[in-house]
Design a protein around this motif. Structure first.
Motif, PDB file in Angstrom:
ATOM      1  N   LYS A   1      -2.110  15.895  -5.485  1.00  0.00           N
ATOM      2  CA  LYS A   1      -1.289  15.288  -4.442  1.00  0.00           C
ATOM      3  C   LYS A   1      -1.806  13.895  -4.102  1.00  0.00           C
ATOM      4  O   LYS A   1      -3.010  13.647  -4.142  1.00  0.00           O
ATOM      5  CB  LYS A   1      -1.300  16.150  -3.178  1.00  0.00           C
ATOM      6  CG  LYS A   1      -0.684  17.529  -3.340  1.00  0.00           C
ATOM      7  CD  LYS A   1      -0.760  18.281  -2.024  1.00  0.00           C
ATOM      8  CE  LYS A   1      -0.189  19.684  -2.152  1.00  0.00           C
ATOM      9  NZ  LYS A   1      -0.281  20.432  -0.871  1.00  0.00           N
ATOM     10  N   TYR A   2      -0.873  13.026  -3.742  1.00  0.00           N
ATOM     11  CA  TYR A   2      -1.257  11.690  -3.307  1.00  0.00           C
ATOM     12  C   TYR A   2      -0.362  11.281  -2.147  1.00  0.00           C
ATOM     13  O   TYR A   2       0.860  11.397  -2.209  1.00  0.00           O
ATOM     14  CB  TYR A   2      -1.125  10.673  -4.438  1.00  0.00           C
ATOM     15  CG  TYR A   2      -1.553   9.281  -4.037  1.00  0.00           C
ATOM     16  CD1 TYR A   2      -2.900   8.959  -3.907  1.00  0.00           C
ATOM     17  CD2 TYR A   2      -0.610   8.290  -3.765  1.00  0.00           C
ATOM     18  CE1 TYR A   2      -3.299   7.690  -3.519  1.00  0.00           C
ATOM     19  CE2 TYR A   2      -1.000   7.015  -3.382  1.00  0.00           C
ATOM     20  CZ  TYR A   2      -2.353   6.721  -3.259  1.00  0.00           C
ATOM     21  OH  TYR A   2      -2.744   5.471  -2.874  1.00  0.00           O
ATOM     22  N   CYS A   3      -1.004  10.813  -1.079  1.00  0.00           N
ATOM     23  CA  CYS A   3      -0.269  10.356   0.103  1.00  0.00           C
ATOM     24  C   CYS A   3      -0.584   8.878   0.315  1.00  0.00           C
ATOM     25  O   CYS A   3      -1.700   8.529   0.739  1.00  0.00           O
ATOM     26  CB  CYS A   3      -0.670  11.169   1.340  1.00  0.00           C
ATOM     27  SG  CYS A   3       0.136  10.613   2.854  1.00  0.00           S
ATOM     28  N   PRO A   4       0.345   7.977   0.014  1.00  0.00           N
ATOM     29  CA  PRO A   4       0.078   6.542   0.152  1.00  0.00           C
ATOM     30  C   PRO A   4      -0.386   6.134   1.543  1.00  0.00           C
ATOM     31  O   PRO A   4      -1.215   5.230   1.683  1.00  0.00           O
ATOM     32  CB  PRO A   4       1.422   5.900  -0.197  1.00  0.00           C
ATOM     33  CG  PRO A   4       2.086   6.891  -1.106  1.00  0.00           C
ATOM     34  CD  PRO A   4       1.686   8.234  -0.578  1.00  0.00           C
ATOM     35  N   LEU A   5       0.110   6.808   2.576  1.00  0.00           N
ATOM     36  CA  LEU A   5      -0.263   6.435   3.938  1.00  0.00           C
ATOM     37  C   LEU A   5      -1.699   6.816   4.275  1.00  0.00           C
ATOM     38  O   LEU A   5      -2.210   6.431   5.335  1.00  0.00           O
ATOM     39  CB  LEU A   5       0.705   7.067   4.939  1.00  0.00           C
ATOM     40  CG  LEU A   5       2.056   6.338   5.060  1.00  0.00           C
ATOM     41  CD1 LEU A   5       3.097   7.222   5.715  1.00  0.00           C
ATOM     42  CD2 LEU A   5       1.894   5.036   5.838  1.00  0.00           C
ATOM     43  N   ASP A   6      -2.360   7.547   3.395  1.00  0.00           N
ATOM     44  CA  ASP A   6      -3.785   7.823   3.564  1.00  0.00           C
ATOM     45  C   ASP A   6      -4.645   6.673   3.075  1.00  0.00           C
ATOM     46  O   ASP A   6      -5.877   6.717   3.197  1.00  0.00           O
ATOM     47  CB  ASP A   6      -4.189   9.095   2.804  1.00  0.00           C
ATOM     48  CG  ASP A   6      -3.829  10.356   3.560  1.00  0.00           C
ATOM     49  OD1 ASP A   6      -3.662  10.281   4.792  1.00  0.00           O
ATOM     50  OD2 ASP A   6      -3.720  11.416   2.923  1.00  0.00           O
ATOM     51  N   HIS A   7      -4.013   5.653   2.508  1.00  0.00           N
ATOM     52  CA  HIS A   7      -4.767   4.577   1.871  1.00  0.00           C
ATOM     53  C   HIS A   7      -4.290   3.195   2.339  1.00  0.00           C
ATOM     54  O   HIS A   7      -4.271   2.239   1.577  1.00  0.00           O
ATOM     55  CB  HIS A   7      -4.635   4.691   0.349  1.00  0.00           C
ATOM     56  CG  HIS A   7      -5.052   6.031  -0.168  1.00  0.00           C
ATOM     57  ND1 HIS A   7      -6.356   6.356  -0.436  1.00  0.00           N
ATOM     58  CD2 HIS A   7      -4.320   7.143  -0.433  1.00  0.00           C
ATOM     59  CE1 HIS A   7      -6.420   7.610  -0.860  1.00  0.00           C
ATOM     60  NE2 HIS A   7      -5.202   8.106  -0.869  1.00  0.00           N
ATOM     61  N   VAL A   8      -3.945   3.114   3.622  1.00  0.00           N
ATOM     62  CA  VAL A   8      -3.484   1.849   4.189  1.00  0.00           C
ATOM     63  C   VAL A   8      -4.664   0.979   4.598  1.00  0.00           C
ATOM     64  O   VAL A   8      -4.633  -0.244   4.472  1.00  0.00           O
ATOM     65  CB  VAL A   8      -2.564   2.124   5.401  1.00  0.00           C
ATOM     66  CG1 VAL A   8      -2.191   0.829   6.103  1.00  0.00           C
ATOM     67  CG2 VAL A   8      -1.315   2.871   4.952  1.00  0.00           C
TER      68      VAL A   8
ATOM     69  N   ALA B   1       0.820  -1.219   0.000  1.00  0.00           N
ATOM     70  CA  ALA B   1       0.000   0.000   0.000  1.00  0.00           C
ATOM     71  C   ALA B   1       0.852   1.266   0.000  1.00  0.00           C
ATOM     72  O   ALA B   1       0.516   2.249  -0.671  1.00  0.00           O
ATOM     73  CB  ALA B   1      -0.936  -0.008   1.203  1.00  0.00           C
ATOM     74  N   ILE B   2       1.965   1.239   0.718  1.00  0.00           N
ATOM     75  CA  ILE B   2       2.766   2.466   0.843  1.00  0.00           C
ATOM     76  C   ILE B   2       3.745   2.646  -0.309  1.00  0.00           C
ATOM     77  O   ILE B   2       4.480   3.637  -0.345  1.00  0.00           O
ATOM     78  CB  ILE B   2       3.532   2.498   2.183  1.00  0.00           C
ATOM     79  CG1 ILE B   2       4.538   1.343   2.271  1.00  0.00           C
ATOM     80  CG2 ILE B   2       2.567   2.488   3.350  1.00  0.00           C
ATOM     81  CD1 ILE B   2       5.408   1.369   3.515  1.00  0.00           C
ATOM     82  N   THR B   3       3.761   1.707  -1.254  1.00  0.00           N
ATOM     83  CA  THR B   3       4.679   1.838  -2.399  1.00  0.00           C
ATOM     84  C   THR B   3       3.931   1.852  -3.733  1.00  0.00           C
ATOM     85  O   THR B   3       4.543   1.686  -4.781  1.00  0.00           O
ATOM     86  CB  THR B   3       5.699   0.684  -2.401  1.00  0.00           C
ATOM     87  OG1 THR B   3       4.998  -0.562  -2.467  1.00  0.00           O
ATOM     88  CG2 THR B   3       6.565   0.721  -1.159  1.00  0.00           C
TER      89      THR B   3
END
Length: 981
Positions: free
Chosen positions: A648-655, A570-572
């Protein structure tokens, strides 16, 4: 006294001068109608083309132009043009002229009035709206000589006494206040009376600096609409009761403890009824919780009368106080003086509701508590799902000097002028006018709940005694204190007003005063036998958490491999069609490979895995600081930008599926370390179920927030019994970047650590309370896996402690600073798993797989941080196989048990402490006595047997010459690994 009520978030100041609503302004070539706030595209309508858009003109110039006749000539031309062809002028001017002519036809009294007179009158109205506060009666002592602006003089506009009873046409305007009333024709006398009553009484309003038309109109309507400030007899008795409590509380303390410091509220007693009325009104409008920050002036009164701290407890503290009785697990701390303490209470309101009040404890650094309050309020908003920011509110109370400038030193009229940069309305009020204070406090509550933004109440009062009650203020202010000695109190003034009104009798007043005095005496008697009992350790969010005297077991921080793999994916991963910068894309591709191969995990991925796994477990994670989204060293990239759309995209928002967008928060902050760290500290104090991190751009910059370190973070638990798990990431390490980019001043944090250097505490794992009994933790970790575990350890235990982490710089990309995914999991037999499970390693032993007894090792080098990798490289280079290198990852509290384990492992080794920092800095002066204590217990020598390897003493933390740095670094590494030393 200035009263500043803050909203949510960290304030960013941006001064912007704009033209506010009301009145019209003119230039030589054209007049711009008052309904259009910034500019208007046309005044004259032409078949050929519209006039160009003008630039806004400063108000002073507009007023001068009109009054000196420059624009009045043009106005006459405009009127003649309208008379010739009404369609030739803008619609608003067309309406104005039509109304004027219509009123002239039906009102003979204005038949001789000119358009210019009407416009001059409008300018006079606007002058009162802008500068009426300069004529307001704000000084309760009548000592302040204020120059009344010329633009409040009707003569400036050409009016004389003979004009007072003339009728003038004002028009009906699209704005709030009395200009919007359907009374376009009024006498000059009635107009001036209305303006004087609205703007020049006991309240001075400053709001015309606000650029928002809706906000200005809202305030103008509240100020100018003739709604009576009179209260009925029942309401007045409530106000009187509250003022009597405020006044008699101070009198009682002064009588019982004549020489004690209490920083009384005499001269500003109306603050208490004002606060209560504000809270009552706020509760009516939906506020459920209020966090208060204030100085010591009046604090005891607020504690006793507003937040309802038991009076017997306050009186007991005046008598010297009694330390709480011994109870199992009862932690009393070191305490603090009574006028620094805080408390909380669920207070009933006049309207029948209940509102939770929290008064935050703070030191004598008066303004330091402000960001703490704002941060705590913001956290309350998050945890109560207060997305509209209407349920939780912050109140900040300042003295004049701490609000911005001292009166002698500032160049502006008021200490509150700085609030104009926030577009906040400023409500100045004479503190001797009790009902005016109540009015503005209620108005402030209504503004905040309507617009969700800041508002300032400037309570203009005086100090009846000195800075504290022992001081003699006449030494420096003799004339003022001659007046004060003869000046009646606010209670005397209000009693006289009520008696004259006939709504309250002498008997009513006597009854209230006797009731209050009886309660005070009753509480005083009870205070003699008062013994503090086990108190609520922390707020409800903290139920079940342990005090420093209650044993809390150590938990493992490893995570199941399948969870690591899932969150790692998810974070990558980016969304489909998202186009990051090619360099960032490559970074993420490398991260994907790390997760897939389970090898080579770097620092940024280790951090992201810690965040992601905590999120999966339901914890809130928050990271702020300067440039934290990208990372100062371009290593984090937690927020990625689409190179085509800017999205903007923040991977940690989608864990987690349907993750709350605020569950993970990463936010770039302003450059005020003091304010931002204070905010994050306040945020972390609200709930233990959040990992709150503040990262300095460089550790060197952290000293801008030294007050927060000294007064709050290092000692808050001991003084005020309040825990926090706040994490500080302070980039630290010597790599030739000079004295301001090398040192996070590790020595200062260690010097403030409170563990005893000469006593080894209980180190048995099942009994160990060492870390609970210490005021904070200071670590200097060297592997991504250990970083992962120390962050997770902050959450996975039954208590909270601040964590000061010397963050790396060049280790972020160091080829040797890598970890395998197996070091993060909880699988037995994997490298990170030892007999106690997978967790943070306080000390990392030598990596050469030494046995439990190595008699052939002649030197044990102890170090901390990135210097380890340079020492290891040098050791391999010179093939010094008889040297062992151990990393002390946790400096404070000192790992006596693990140090002694290594001392036993190498019985014949000399002991060396190696560091990059100068001798008078870094960890050496903290480590040496504790290492010596560990050695003495094993008969391995004394302090004299510890050899120091590092830079010599220095005033500056590092050299500014790169070549000198390289030489110094090379020498200390070589010396530590020398074969013939």
């Amino acid at each position: 006294m200035a009263w500043f009520r803050a909203g949510s978030g960290v304030a960013r100041l941006a001064i912007r001068r704009t033209l506010s609503q009301g009145g019209s302004y003119a230039t030589r070539s054209r007049v711009i109608p008052p309904q259009n706030r910034f500019f208007h595209s046309t005044v004259f309508k032409s078949k050929a083309q519209a006039a160009p858009v003008p630039r806004p003109v400063p108000l002073s110039k507009l007023t001068d132009n009109f009054l000196d006749g420059t624009s009045s000539v043009y106005l006459e031309e405009l009127q003649r043009a309208w008379e010739a062809d009404p369609n030739s002028v803008d619609e608003s001017w067309d309406n104005f002229f039509r109304n004027f002519v219509g009123q002239a036809a039906t009102s003979p009294g204005i038949s001789g009035q000119t358009i210019q007179e009407s416009m001059r009158l409008l300018l006079l109205v606007r002058a009162y709206q802008v500068n009426g506060h300069m004529k307001a009666k704000l000084d309760p002592l009548g000592l302040e000589e204020r120059e009344i602006p010329d633009d409040l003089d009707p003569a400036l506009y050409g009016f004389t006494e003979a004009d007072l009873d003339r009728e003038f046409f004002l028009g009906v305007w699209r704005m709030a206040g009395f200009l919007s009333e359907n009374r376009p024709v009024q006498t000059l006398r009635s107009i001036l009376t209305r303006l004087e009553q609205a703007y020049c009484g006991s309240i001075g309003y400053e709001y015309m600096h606000i650029a928002d038309r809706e906000k200005c109109n809202w305030l103008r309507d509240k100020i100018e609409t003739p709604t009576s400030m009179q209260y009925n007899s029942q309401r007045r008795e409530v106000i009187l009761d509250r003022l009597i409590w405020s006044t008699q509380f101070e009198n009682f303390l002064a009588t019982k403890w004549t020489t004690a410091k209490r920083f009384g509220l005499e001269g500003g007693e109306t603050l208490i009824p004002g606060m209560k009325e504000m809270f009552d009104r706020s509760a009516d409008l939906g506020v459920e919780s209020i966090v208060i920050g204030m100085p010591h002036r009046g604090r005891l009164n607020v504690l006793g009368n507003v937040v309802r701290k038991p009076l017997r407890q306050i009186f007991s503290e005046f008598s010297g106080g009694t330390k709480p009785v011994d109870e199992v697990g009862l932690y009393t701390g070191t305490g603090d003086v009574k006028y620094h303490l805080g408390t909380s209470y669920d207070r009933p309101t006049r309207g029948g509701k209940r509102i939770h009040l929290s008064l935050v404890a703070n030191p004598s650094h008066l303004e330091a508590v402000d960001p703490v309050v704002v941060g705590k309020t913001r956290a309350k908003q998050y945890f109560s799902n207060d997305t509209d920011r209407t349920k939780n509110m912050g109140i900040l109370i300042h003295g004049d000097g701490s609000f911005r400038w001292t009166r002698a030193g500032r160049s502006s009229q008021y200490c509150t002028d700085v609030a104009k940069a926030l577009n906040a309305p400023i409500l100045h009020v004479n503190a001797d006018d009790m009902e005016a204070v109540v009015h503005v406090c209620e108005l402030a509550a209504e503004w905040r709940q309507t617009f969700h933004s800041d508002v300032v109440v400037d309570l203009v009062c005086y100090r009846r005694f000195g800075h504290n009650e022992i001081d003699e203020p006449s030494f420096t202010q003799p004339k003022m204190y001659q007046v004060i000695r003869n000046h009646p109190s606010a209670l005397e003034i209000y009693k006289k007003k009520l008696l004259e009104s006939g709504q309250v009798t002498e008997e009513d007043i006597r009854r209230i005063q006797e009731k209050v005095l009886a309660i005070l005496n009753e509480e005083f008697l009870a205070s003699k036998d008062y013994i503090p009992r086990r108190r609520d350790w922390l707020s409800s969010h903290w139920t079940g958490f342990k005090s420093p005297e209650q044993l809390s077991r150590v938990r493992n921080t490893g995570v199941k491999p399948e969870i690591l793999k899932n969150v790692g994916k998810a974070i990558t991963t980016f969304p489909e069609n998202f186009k990051p910068h090619r360099a960032v894309k490559k970074v993420y591709e490398q991260r994907q490979q790390m997760i897939e191969t389970e090898e080579g995990i770097d620092w940024a991925v280790g951090e992201a895995l810690a965040f992601a796994t905590l999120l999966v477990e339901g914890n809130h994670v928050r990271l702020s600081g300067q440039d934290v989204e990208r990372g100062t060293f371009s290593h984090r990239h937690s927020v990625v930008h689409d190179q085509e759309t800017g999205e903007k995209y923040c991977p940690l928002d989608h864990v987690v599926i349907n993750q709350n967008e605020e569950m993970f928060t990463v936010s770039n902050s302003s450059l005020s370390e003091f304010a931002v760290l204070g905010f994050e500290l306040g945020y972390s104090m609200e709930s233990p179920n959040s990992l709150v991190i503040w990262e300095a751009q460089f550790g060197d910059f952290a000293n801008g927030s030294q007050v927060i370190f000294d007064q709050f973070l290092s000692s808050g638990e001991s003084k005020w019994l309040r825990q926090t798990g706040l994490v500080l990431l302070l980039p630290h390490g010597y790599d030739g970047q000079g004295p301001e980019h090398s040192s996070a001043r590790l020595e200062r944090f260690l010097q403030m650590s409170d563990d005893n250097p000469y006593v080894i505490p209980e180190m048995e794992p099942t009994l160990r309370k060492q870390i609970q009994e210490c005021n904070w933790q200071v670590v200097n970790v060297t592997t991504p896996a250990n970083y992962f575990h120390v962050l997770r350890r902050q959450i996975h235990r039954d208590f909270r402690k601040p964590l000061v982490l010397m963050a790396p710089k060049n280790l972020l990309r160091h080829k040797e600073c890598k970890s395998n995914l197996s070091e993060f999991d909880d699988v037995q037999g994997h490298p990170g798993f030892d007999k106690q499970g997978t967790r943070f390693k306080r000390l990392i032993k030598d990596q050469n797989e030494h046995s439990d007894l190595e008699e052939g090792i002649r030197r044990l080098v102890l170090c901390s941080g990135k210097v380890y990798y340079e020492l290891d490289e040098e050791r391999k280079k010179v093939e010094a196989k008889d040297i062992a290198i151990c990393r002390v990852e946790q400096l404070c509290p000192f790992p006596y048990d693990l140090i002694q384990r290594e001392l036993k492992r190498y019985p014949n080794a000399e002991i060396v402490w190696c560091q990059e920092e100068p001798m008078n800095m870094g960890a050496f002066n903290y480590i040496a006595p504790r290492l010596s204590t560990a050695m003495k217990a094993l008969d391995r020598g004394t302090m004299d047997d510890i050899k120091y390897v590092g830079r010599g003493p220095s005033a500056a933390s590092a050299t500014g010459f790169y070549q000198v740095h390289v030489k110094e670094q090379t020498e200390l590494v070589q010396q530590a690994c020398s074969l013939n030393q």
